[in-house]
Design a protein around this motif. Structure first.
Motif, PDB file in Angstrom:
ATOM      1  N   THR A 169       0.806  -1.223   0.000  1.00  0.00           N
ATOM      2  CA  THR A 169       0.000   0.000   0.000  1.00  0.00           C
ATOM      3  C   THR A 169       0.840   1.273   0.000  1.00  0.00           C
ATOM      4  N   THR A 170       2.043   1.207   0.503  1.00  0.00           N
ATOM      5  CA  THR A 170       2.826   2.437   0.654  1.00  0.00           C
ATOM      6  C   THR A 170       4.150   2.442  -0.094  1.00  0.00           C
ATOM      7  N   VAL A 171       4.765   1.291  -0.342  1.00  0.00           N
ATOM      8  CA  VAL A 171       6.130   1.265  -0.859  1.00  0.00           C
ATOM      9  C   VAL A 171       6.218   0.700  -2.267  1.00  0.00           C
ATOM     10  N   TYR A 172       5.259  -0.137  -2.680  1.00  0.00           N
ATOM     11  CA  TYR A 172       5.419  -0.849  -3.946  1.00  0.00           C
ATOM     12  C   TYR A 172       5.543   0.108  -5.129  1.00  0.00           C
ATOM     13  N   THR A 173       4.649   1.099  -5.257  1.00  0.00           N
ATOM     14  CA  THR A 173       4.715   2.026  -6.387  1.00  0.00           C
ATOM     15  C   THR A 173       6.000   2.849  -6.381  1.00  0.00           C
ATOM     16  N   PRO A 174       6.399   3.443  -5.232  1.00  0.00           N
ATOM     17  CA  PRO A 174       7.718   4.108  -5.215  1.00  0.00           C
ATOM     18  C   PRO A 174       8.860   3.162  -5.573  1.00  0.00           C
ATOM     19  N   TYR A 175       8.738   1.902  -5.189  1.00  0.00           N
ATOM     20  CA  TYR A 175       9.777   0.924  -5.514  1.00  0.00           C
ATOM     21  C   TYR A 175       9.908   0.768  -7.034  1.00  0.00           C
ATOM     22  N   THR A 176       8.794   0.602  -7.735  1.00  0.00           N
ATOM     23  CA  THR A 176       8.865   0.422  -9.187  1.00  0.00           C
ATOM     24  C   THR A 176       9.365   1.686  -9.884  1.00  0.00           C
ATOM     25  N   ILE A 177       8.950   2.862  -9.392  1.00  0.00           N
ATOM     26  CA  ILE A 177       9.425   4.109  -9.984  1.00  0.00           C
ATOM     27  C   ILE A 177      10.919   4.279  -9.750  1.00  0.00           C
ATOM     28  N   SER A 178      11.384   3.922  -8.552  1.00  0.00           N
ATOM     29  CA  SER A 178      12.811   4.050  -8.247  1.00  0.00           C
ATOM     30  C   SER A 178      13.648   3.120  -9.118  1.00  0.00           C
ATOM     31  N   LEU A 179      13.117   1.935  -9.409  1.00  0.00           N
ATOM     32  CA  LEU A 179      13.822   1.017 -10.301  1.00  0.00           C
ATOM     33  C   LEU A 179      13.897   1.594 -11.713  1.00  0.00           C
ATOM     34  N   GLY A 180      12.801   2.280 -12.119  1.00  0.00           N
ATOM     35  CA  GLY A 180      12.832   2.936 -13.421  1.00  0.00           C
ATOM     36  C   GLY A 180      13.817   4.091 -13.470  1.00  0.00           C
ATOM     37  N   LEU A 181      13.964   4.832 -12.346  1.00  0.00           N
ATOM     38  CA  LEU A 181      14.910   5.950 -12.310  1.00  0.00           C
ATOM     39  C   LEU A 181      16.344   5.482 -12.527  1.00  0.00           C
ATOM     40  N   SER A 182      16.639   4.254 -12.115  1.00  0.00           N
ATOM     41  CA  SER A 182      17.999   3.756 -12.290  1.00  0.00           C
ATOM     42  C   SER A 182      18.381   3.655 -13.764  1.00  0.00           C
ATOM     43  N   THR A 183      17.390   3.561 -14.649  1.00  0.00           N
ATOM     44  CA  THR A 183      17.695   3.468 -16.080  1.00  0.00           C
ATOM     45  C   THR A 183      18.091   4.816 -16.678  1.00  0.00           C
ATOM     46  N   VAL A 184      17.717   5.917 -16.012  1.00  0.00           N
ATOM     47  CA  VAL A 184      18.053   7.251 -16.527  1.00  0.00           C
ATOM     48  C   VAL A 184      19.562   7.417 -16.626  1.00  0.00           C
ATOM     49  N   ASN A 185      20.279   6.773 -15.729  1.00  0.00           N
ATOM     50  CA  ASN A 185      21.738   6.858 -15.725  1.00  0.00           C
ATOM     51  C   ASN A 185      22.334   6.479 -17.068  1.00  0.00           C
ATOM     52  N   SER A 186      21.780   5.446 -17.717  1.00  0.00           N
ATOM     53  CA  SER A 186      22.334   4.977 -18.987  1.00  0.00           C
ATOM     54  C   SER A 186      22.096   5.960 -20.124  1.00  0.00           C
ATOM     55  N   ALA A 187      21.108   6.839 -19.995  1.00  0.00           N
ATOM     56  CA  ALA A 187      20.853   7.834 -21.035  1.00  0.00           C
ATOM     57  C   ALA A 187      21.679   9.097 -20.824  1.00  0.00           C
ATOM     58  N   VAL A 188      21.979   9.425 -19.562  1.00  0.00           N
ATOM     59  CA  VAL A 188      22.700  10.664 -19.261  1.00  0.00           C
ATOM     60  C   VAL A 188      24.211  10.461 -19.288  1.00  0.00           C
ATOM     61  N   ASN A 189      24.672   9.241 -19.034  1.00  0.00           N
ATOM     62  CA  ASN A 189      26.118   8.980 -19.005  1.00  0.00           C
ATOM     63  C   ASN A 189      26.856   9.467 -20.247  1.00  0.00           C
ATOM     64  N   PRO A 190      26.343   9.199 -21.473  1.00  0.00           N
ATOM     65  CA  PRO A 190      27.086   9.661 -22.662  1.00  0.00           C
ATOM     66  C   PRO A 190      27.262  11.176 -22.693  1.00  0.00           C
ATOM     67  N   ILE A 191      26.244  11.907 -22.253  1.00  0.00           N
ATOM     68  CA  ILE A 191      26.317  13.366 -22.285  1.00  0.00           C
ATOM     69  C   ILE A 191      27.254  13.877 -21.202  1.00  0.00           C
ATOM     70  N   LEU A 192      27.153  13.282 -20.026  1.00  0.00           N
ATOM     71  CA  LEU A 192      27.923  13.786 -18.892  1.00  0.00           C
ATOM     72  C   LEU A 192      29.392  13.415 -18.971  1.00  0.00           C
ATOM     73  N   TYR A 193      29.689  12.181 -19.343  1.00  0.00           N
ATOM     74  CA  TYR A 193      31.060  11.702 -19.296  1.00  0.00           C
ATOM     75  C   TYR A 193      31.786  11.773 -20.638  1.00  0.00           C
ATOM     76  N   VAL A 194      31.065  11.582 -21.724  1.00  0.00           N
ATOM     77  CA  VAL A 194      31.725  11.445 -23.025  1.00  0.00           C
ATOM     78  C   VAL A 194      31.630  12.724 -23.842  1.00  0.00           C
ATOM     79  N   LEU A 195      30.424  13.181 -24.087  1.00  0.00           N
ATOM     80  CA  LEU A 195      30.253  14.331 -24.971  1.00  0.00           C
ATOM     81  C   LEU A 195      30.737  15.630 -24.346  1.00  0.00           C
ATOM     82  N   SER A 196      31.018  15.635 -23.031  1.00  0.00           N
ATOM     83  CA  SER A 196      31.586  16.822 -22.393  1.00  0.00           C
ATOM     84  C   SER A 196      33.105  16.816 -22.419  1.00  0.00           C
ATOM     85  N   SER A 197      33.703  15.783 -23.010  1.00  0.00           N
ATOM     86  CA  SER A 197      35.162  15.660 -23.067  1.00  0.00           C
ATOM     87  C   SER A 197      35.723  16.496 -24.204  1.00  0.00           C
TER      88      SER A 197
END
Length: 374
Positions: free
Chosen positions: A276-304
């Motif tokens: 009732t309280t944690v499951y939905t935030p849990y699934t959203i938080s798991l989805g947030l972990s995927t954002v890292n793979s989209a931002v990494n190229p811009i932050l680490y590579v394309l800024s070089s």
């Protein structure tokens, strides 16, 4: 590691009749689908581009390029699982494929998540050593050592997740299979949740904070850098830590909360507290972990700086070829003039009208606006 993955599956195909509390599968459906779609739209082209650009750096024996190329490859593999997760979420968390497909998808997803985390640590540590110990590290930082570190780390994480393929499966009810859904905790699962929080999140976070702070202190005290360069390093260091917290802190904090709640069973007895309280935030938080793979190229590579130079050289080459093709088409019936050295080398100055590379630069395509720094 078997129990570690049971926090998500336990078993992979769950028997819904054995769970008295119904999870709110529909609550986070739209946000997750939008999140996964956006990450795919940005992450796939960005990582394909950086995979090629960083490989050029690897061929030039750039040590940092080894880690960045490995990170791009890891993120691409990670992103390949998102279409399946998107379809799974859109179907109301009903897995339409076989249990083997579920296990393989989950194995790739979670293995690459932690490989990506450890590669981020490798990138920050290598940058720290290169900046703070530039003279002392000349004999230690080499491409072969970097490849050896990456291969060893990948093997350790990959082997640690192999037991997922030997897990026993539960029977689906009414043809509805679940894949990688949280289940009731146990003492072993709770212990692994603590381990995931400490080894997979807390220690990497401390490494990122310490190394980026060391880089920042060293750069700020340097007298050979301009103020603009120091500001850029400061923002990059802050962005690295901030991105890590946004992408991975919510998921691992929820794992920690679940581990702590296991020691207070009366809080969940008959209350369905997690559902009732944690499951939905849990699934959203798991989805947030995927954002890292989209931002990494811009932050680490394309800024070089090196990567931006590669992009500028590539763009200048395209302009050269387009210009020469236009000249060839307009003079098909004429004797072709011999190309001089300044045409072959777009960086060479020549008298008369500006060359094609210079035209591109005058149009602003060769400026820092092409790939803005972080």
């Amino acid at each position: 590691m078997h129990e570690l993955l049971e926090t998500e599956t336990a078993p992979v195909l769950t028997n819904t009749t054995s769970i008295s509390c119904q999870k709110p599968f529909d609550d986070g459906r739209l946000p997750l689908m939008l999140l996964y779609s956006g990450v795919l739209a940005v992450g796939l082209p960005a990582n394909f581009l950086t995979l090629y650009l960083t490989w050029l750096q690897v061929r030039r024996s750039n040590v940092l390029g080894v880690y960045l190329w490995s990170l791009s490859l890891c993120d691409l593999t990670y992103l390949c699982t998102l279409p399946l997760w998107t379809l799974y979420v859109s179907a109301g968390h009903v897995w339409p494929w076989s249990s083997v497909a579920c296990k393989l998808t989950g194995y790739i997803f979670f293995t690459n998540m932690y490989i990506s985390i450890f590669l981020l640590c490798c990138v920050s540590c290598d940058r720290y050593v290169a900046v703070v110990y530039s003279v002392e590290s000349r004999g230690l930082r080499c491409r072969r050592h970097a490849f050896l570190i990456v291969v060893t780390m990948v093997l350790l994480v990959a082997v640690g997740h192999v037991p997922v393929f030997t897990m026993r499966e539960g029977e689906a009810t009414q043809g509805q299979r679940r894949c990688f859904e949280p289940s009731q905790s146990s003492a072993t699962v709770t212990g692994f949740n603590y381990a995931r929080f400490v080894v997979g999140f807390l220690i990497p976070l401390l490494v990122l904070v310490a190394t980026n702070r060391g880089i920042l202190v060293n750069v700020q005290s340097s007298t050979g850098l301009r103020r603009e360069q120091k500001e850029r390093v400061r923002w990059l260091a802050m962005a690295v830590v901030f991105l890590f917290l946004v992408c991975f802190a919510p998921y691992h904090l929820i794992l920690l909360v679940r581990a702590i709640l296991f020691h207070f069973p009366r809080l969940e007895d008959g209350t369905c507290l997690f559902e009732t309280t944690v499951y939905t935030p849990y699934t959203i938080s798991l989805g947030l972990s995927t954002v890292n793979s989209a931002v990494n190229p811009i932050l680490y590579v394309l800024s070089s700086d090196n990567i931006r130079k590669e992009l500028r050289r590539g763009l200048a080459g395209l302009c050269d070829r387009a210009h020469l093709r236009t000249r060839s088409d307009s003079s098909q019936n004429k004797i072709q003039p011999t190309r001089n050295s300044s045409e072959l080398n777009p960086g060479t100055k020549m008298d008369g009208p500006p060359g094609p590379a210079e035209t591109c630069r005058q149009a602003g395509l060769d400026s820092e606006v092409l790939v803005p720094p972080v």
